[in-house]
Every structure is written in structure tokens, then in C-alpha cells.
Design an enzyme around this catalytic site. Structure first.
Site, PDB file in Angstrom:
ATOM      1  N   SER A 176       0.397  30.546   3.221  1.00 23.55           N
ATOM      2  CA  SER A 176      -0.031  29.890   2.203  1.00 23.55           C
ATOM      3  C   SER A 176       0.900  29.661   0.989  1.00 23.55           C
ATOM      4  O   SER A 176       0.945  28.756   0.178  1.00 23.55           O
ATOM      5  CB  SER A 176      -1.456  29.435   1.673  1.00 23.55           C
ATOM      6  OG  SER A 176      -2.358  31.415   1.616  1.00 23.55           O
ATOM      7  N   HIS A 204      -2.429  24.831   6.619  1.00 31.55           N
ATOM      8  CA  HIS A 204      -1.889  24.582   6.487  1.00 31.55           C
ATOM      9  C   HIS A 204      -1.586  23.621   7.526  1.00 31.55           C
ATOM     10  O   HIS A 204      -0.326  23.282   7.175  1.00 31.55           O
ATOM     11  CB  HIS A 204      -1.201  25.332   5.530  1.00 31.55           C
ATOM     12  CG  HIS A 204      -2.081  25.595   4.227  1.00 31.55           C
ATOM     13  ND1 HIS A 204      -1.825  24.723   2.720  1.00 31.55           N
ATOM     14  CD2 HIS A 204      -2.718  27.094   4.141  1.00 31.55           C
ATOM     15  CE1 HIS A 204      -1.884  26.109   1.790  1.00 31.55           C
ATOM     16  NE2 HIS A 204      -3.017  26.397   2.302  1.00 31.55           N
ATOM     17  N   LYS A 236      -7.653  20.735   2.858  1.00 26.45           N
ATOM     18  CA  LYS A 236      -6.006  20.304   3.303  1.00 26.45           C
ATOM     19  C   LYS A 236      -5.320  18.476   3.748  1.00 26.45           C
ATOM     20  O   LYS A 236      -5.835  17.907   2.866  1.00 26.45           O
ATOM     21  CB  LYS A 236      -5.293  21.597   3.123  1.00 26.45           C
ATOM     22  CG  LYS A 236      -5.422  22.749   2.046  1.00 26.45           C
ATOM     23  CD  LYS A 236      -5.450  23.723   2.887  1.00 26.45           C
ATOM     24  CE  LYS A 236      -6.337  24.695   1.232  1.00 26.45           C
ATOM     25  NZ  LYS A 236      -6.642  25.645   1.738  1.00 26.45           N
TER      26      LYS A 236
HETATM   27  C1  LIG Z   1      -7.173  27.424   1.148  1.00 28.33           C
HETATM   28  C2  LIG Z   1      -7.488  27.874   2.731  1.00 28.33           C
HETATM   29  C3  LIG Z   1      -8.588  28.452   2.761  1.00 28.33           C
HETATM   30  C4  LIG Z   1     -10.101  28.130   2.035  1.00 28.33           C
HETATM   31  O1  LIG Z   1     -10.303  27.329   2.251  1.00 28.33           O
HETATM   32  P1  LIG Z   1     -11.043  26.233   1.506  1.00 28.33           P
HETATM   33  O2  LIG Z   1     -11.929  25.364   2.903  1.00 28.33           O
HETATM   34  O3  LIG Z   1     -10.804  25.947   0.518  1.00 28.33           O
HETATM   35  O4  LIG Z   1     -12.460  26.866   1.105  1.00 28.33           O
HETATM   36  C5  LIG Z   1      -8.784  29.322   3.440  1.00 28.33           C
HETATM   37  N1  LIG Z   1      -7.382  29.766   3.974  1.00 28.33           N
HETATM   38  C6  LIG Z   1      -6.182  29.972   4.187  1.00 28.33           C
HETATM   39  C7  LIG Z   1      -4.665  30.352   4.972  1.00 28.33           C
HETATM   40  C8  LIG Z   1      -6.242  28.088   3.074  1.00 28.33           C
HETATM   41  O5  LIG Z   1      -4.378  28.707   2.234  1.00 28.33           O
END
Ligand SMILES: *Cc1c(COP(=O)(O)O)cnc(C)c1O
Length: 392
Positions: A176, A204, A236
Site C-alpha cells: 500500500s 489495492h 478503494k
Molecule cells: C486500506 C487497507 C486495508 C483496510 O481496509 P479498510 O476497509 O479501509 O479498513 C487493509 N489492507 C490494506 C492493504 C489496505 O490498503
């Protein structure tokens, strides 16, 4: 004894690590209003531009008319409704796995999956750059916890030699804060050779990667054999909120029985699931979004290299510019902001000490002209920032 919060906060400030929340005063998108100022932003994770899509909004509205706004109870009591179920089935189809379980956030999906699968006497092995929620999940599980070198199958292998009990290998699909992609074929090979399971959090990757938006596993053509536990998030590229775990019938039933962050929480609003069903349809069918995004990524990398910026090994929408010093990263971000460009500085502890960076994210909602504006701003501001002070 007292809580000296003022001292803790002052120390944080002195280290250039103090965080503040920018106030977003417009819908999400490339052109936003933040703290009263119109800005061109390159920092959201809405990679396909679906967070403010009229058809997704309409699906939410229609869903609310039909199903109301609140989930009303946990899934196991009476909060598991038809839209949640339909979304699980559609996500199972996207991932090509027998079943999917919907969670309210990615953080909870990770806590739930890891803690349901391993505990005392078991082992959890994680990439050292994994997302915080995965690291927290590993620690919370009570299993023996060890981190292997970033994306390094040999380092994983040596840790697998010492593993005891059920062993879960856990990695981000797309990292990320770096934008690089895990070498899943190699990690899967190591895990399988030792009878361990591989869990991939592809928060992602779903949307931008894979011919149909199926993320890293689709990109590499890996099946459930290779990646028995597959996590995706919906906040996302899907543009909505929530998360899911995809896998076998037995895996999903196990999570329903034992994943506490699944069991002891209210289901997400059913209307939200209606919105996600629509965004999933757009994510799968509108290939132009992925294609446009890829062309912006190429444009950005080409332009940034000409300016002499230090990019990372990434072909994903996450395109960090490595700066190093946290103070310099913050300064560069502020200079861009004064020119109407918003790019977030990412500092420790989110990234390792000495590796502060600007995290540029590109989305299908950006235009070529907007990426050009970013490149021009970067060229000017980077020049003004001057060379790195030599503090050796
Ligand atoms: C954003 C993210 C999360 C968390 O997800 P949310 O739905 O925002 O709680 C988990 N793992 C990764 C790799 C992320 O980038």
C-alpha cells in the site's frame, strides 16, 4: 501517575510526525475542496473513479428506498439481508472462488481471518511491509509471529523451516505504501512446499489489476490452491466501503463460526451492498477505466523520471516519490499544496524510518492534462526544495 499527553504530543510534533486531518469539503474526486481551498488531488484510493459515480449513487438511493438504511443487527442474528447475500455471490463470481464472506471493513476482515485460522502453537509469517491491519492481526492471534524480508521468498523459506503448528503466510498483494506487487507465484510455491497457507490482502489490486479487475491473483493466474485465503476491500477501487474474504466452503464456514470481528458487529447497511453491486458491475465491464489508468501511470512515470525524481518499482496506481527525510517530505507536500496540488507525505511509523515519501495515487477519473499539471508542479517544487542536506 498521570497521562502526560501534552508531552507525547509535543514529542510527536518535534519529530515532524504530527498528523492532522485535512477537511474534505466536496465529494471525492480529482478536483476537491480541502480546508476551504480548491485543489487538484492525487491521494485518494478511488482508483477507478467510482466513489462518486451517478449509477452507484442511484443504486445506493434505490437500495435505501427498498431496504432502509441500517443493517439493524449482526449477520448471525437478523442482519444478513438479501443484498449482502447477492453481493457475496457476485464477489465469489469475480474471484472464481466457491464462497465469499462480507466484512464491514478491511481492518476487520484481516483481524477476523488471521485470528480464526491461527492461535497459540501456530505460526504466522508476514512480509515486513504488510499493512498495519495484517501486522495487528498476526500479533492479536497469539500465534508465533515473525516477519520476513520484503517480498523475499528465500527469507520466507528460512522462516518456514522453523515454523510450528498450522502456518499462515500473509502478504499484501499490492503494497500500500510502495505500490510494488508481491511475487505471489514464488510465495505460493514456498508455502505449498511446507504445507503452509498463503493469505493475500489485495486491497489495492482489485479493480486496477487483472484483465477483469480480479487483482493480483488474476494478474498471475493463481487459483485457490495457491492462495487459499484471498482478501479484498471495497473502499478503494470499488468506491464504496466494506471488505471480503474469498475461499473454500470450509474456510467461509470457519470464519462464520470463529471470526470474532465478523460475529460481534452490525452488518453493513444493505443499501451499501446495493451500491457495491453496481460498482462491481462497472469495475468488471468498463475496461476503459483500467486502460486509461495504465496510460496515466506510464505518462506519470515517464515525466517523473525526466525530472529526476526517485520512483519505486511500481506499475500500479500507487506511485510514491521517495524523499527520505520526513521534514523534507512534508515541505515538498506543502509547496505543492500552495500551487493547488494535493499529494500526501507519508512518514514513519506508516513507513520505515528514513523512507518518508510523497504517495502519489492516480485514478481513472484523472485526465492526461491533470497529470501534466502535477508533473509541472513537481518539477518546480522539487527544484526549489534544493539538494538534500548532507548531515553525515
Ligand atoms: C486500506 C487497507 C486495508 C483496510 O481496509 P479498510 O476497509 O479501509 O479498513 C487493509 N489492507 C490494506 C492493504 C489496505 O490498503
Amino acid at each position: 501517575m498521570s497521562f502526560d499527553l501534552a508531552a507525547r504530543l509535543a514529542a510527536r510534533r518535534a519529530e515532524n510526525l504530527y498528523r492532522q486531518r485535512p477537511l474534505l469539503e466536496s465529494p471525492q474526486g480529482p478536483e476537491v475542496v480541502v480546508d476551504g481551498k480548491p485543489l487538484l488531488a492525487f491521494c485518494n484510493n478511488d482508483y477507478l473513479g467510482l466513489a462518486n459515480h451517478p449509477q452507484v449513487i442511484e443504486a445506493w438511493r434505490a437500495g435505501a428506498e427498498k431496504w432502509g438504511v441500517g443493517g439493524g443487527a449482526s449477520h448471525l442474528v437478523i442482519g444478513h439481508s438479501t443484498p449482502h447475500h447477492a453481493l457475496e455471490e457476485a464477489l465469489a463470481d469475480l474471484t472464481g472462488r466457491p464462497r465469499v464472506l462480507l466484512f464491514t471493513t478491511g481492518y476487520m476482515a484481516n483481524l477476523g481471518a488471521v485470528t480464526a485460522l491461527v492461535g497459540q502453537g501456530d505460526t504466522v509469517l508476514e512480509d515486513r511491509l504488510n499493512h498495519a491491519s495484517l501486522l495487528d492481526a498476526g500479533l492479536l492471534s497469539g500465534a508465533r509471529f515473525s516477519r520476513y524480508l520484503h517480498n523475499d521468498a528465500a527469507s520466507l523459506s528460512s522462516r518456514l523451516e522453523k515454523a510450528t503448528g498450522n502456518t499462515l503466510v500473509v502478504t499484501d498483494g499490492v503494497f500500500s505504501m510502495d505500490g510494488d506487487i508481491a511475487d505471489l507465484p514464488a510465495l505460493a510455491r514456498e508455502a505449498k512446499a511446507k504445507g503452509a497457507w498463503l493469505m493475500v490482502d489485495d486491497a489495492h489490486g482489485f479493480g486496477p489489476l487483472g484483465a477483469n479487475g480480479g487483482g493480483c491473483v488474476e494478474h498471475f493466474g493463481l487459483g485457490m490452491d495457491d492462495v487459499p485465503v484471498l482478501v479484498g476491500t471495497l473502499g478503494k477501487a470499488f468506491g464504496t466501503a466494506g471488505a471480503f474474504v474469498a475461499g473454500s466452503e470450509e474456510l467461509i464456514e470457519t470464519l462464520i463460526q470463529f471470526a470474532r470481528p465478523y460475529i460481534y458487529t452490525t452488518s453493513q447497511p444493505p443499501a451499501l451492498a446495493c451500491a457495491t453491486l453496481k460498482s462491481l458491475e462497472l469495475l468488471r465491464s468498463e475496461h476503459w477505466r483500467r486502460e486509461h489508468l495504465q496510460s496515466l501511470i506510464r505518462q506519470f512515470r515517464h515525466g517523473a523520471e525526466q525530472i529526476g525524481l526517485e520512483l519505486m518499482d511500481s506499475f500500479t496506481p500507487i506511485q510514491p516519490i521517495m524523499i527520505g527525510d520526513a521534514g523534507r517530505a512534508v515541505r515538498l507536500s506543502q509547496m505543492l499544496r500552495e500551487r493547488g496540488l494535493m499529494v500526501t507525505a507519508i512518514r514513519p511509523p506508516t513507513v520505515p524510518a528514513g523512507s518518508a515519501r510523497l504517495r502519489v495515487t492516480l485514478t481513472a477519473a484523472h485526465s492526461e492534462a491533470q497529470v501534466q499539471l502535477l508533473l509541472e508542479g513537481l518539477a518546480d517544487c522539487f527544484k526549489q526544495l534544493g539538494p538534500e542536506p548532507n548531515d553525515a
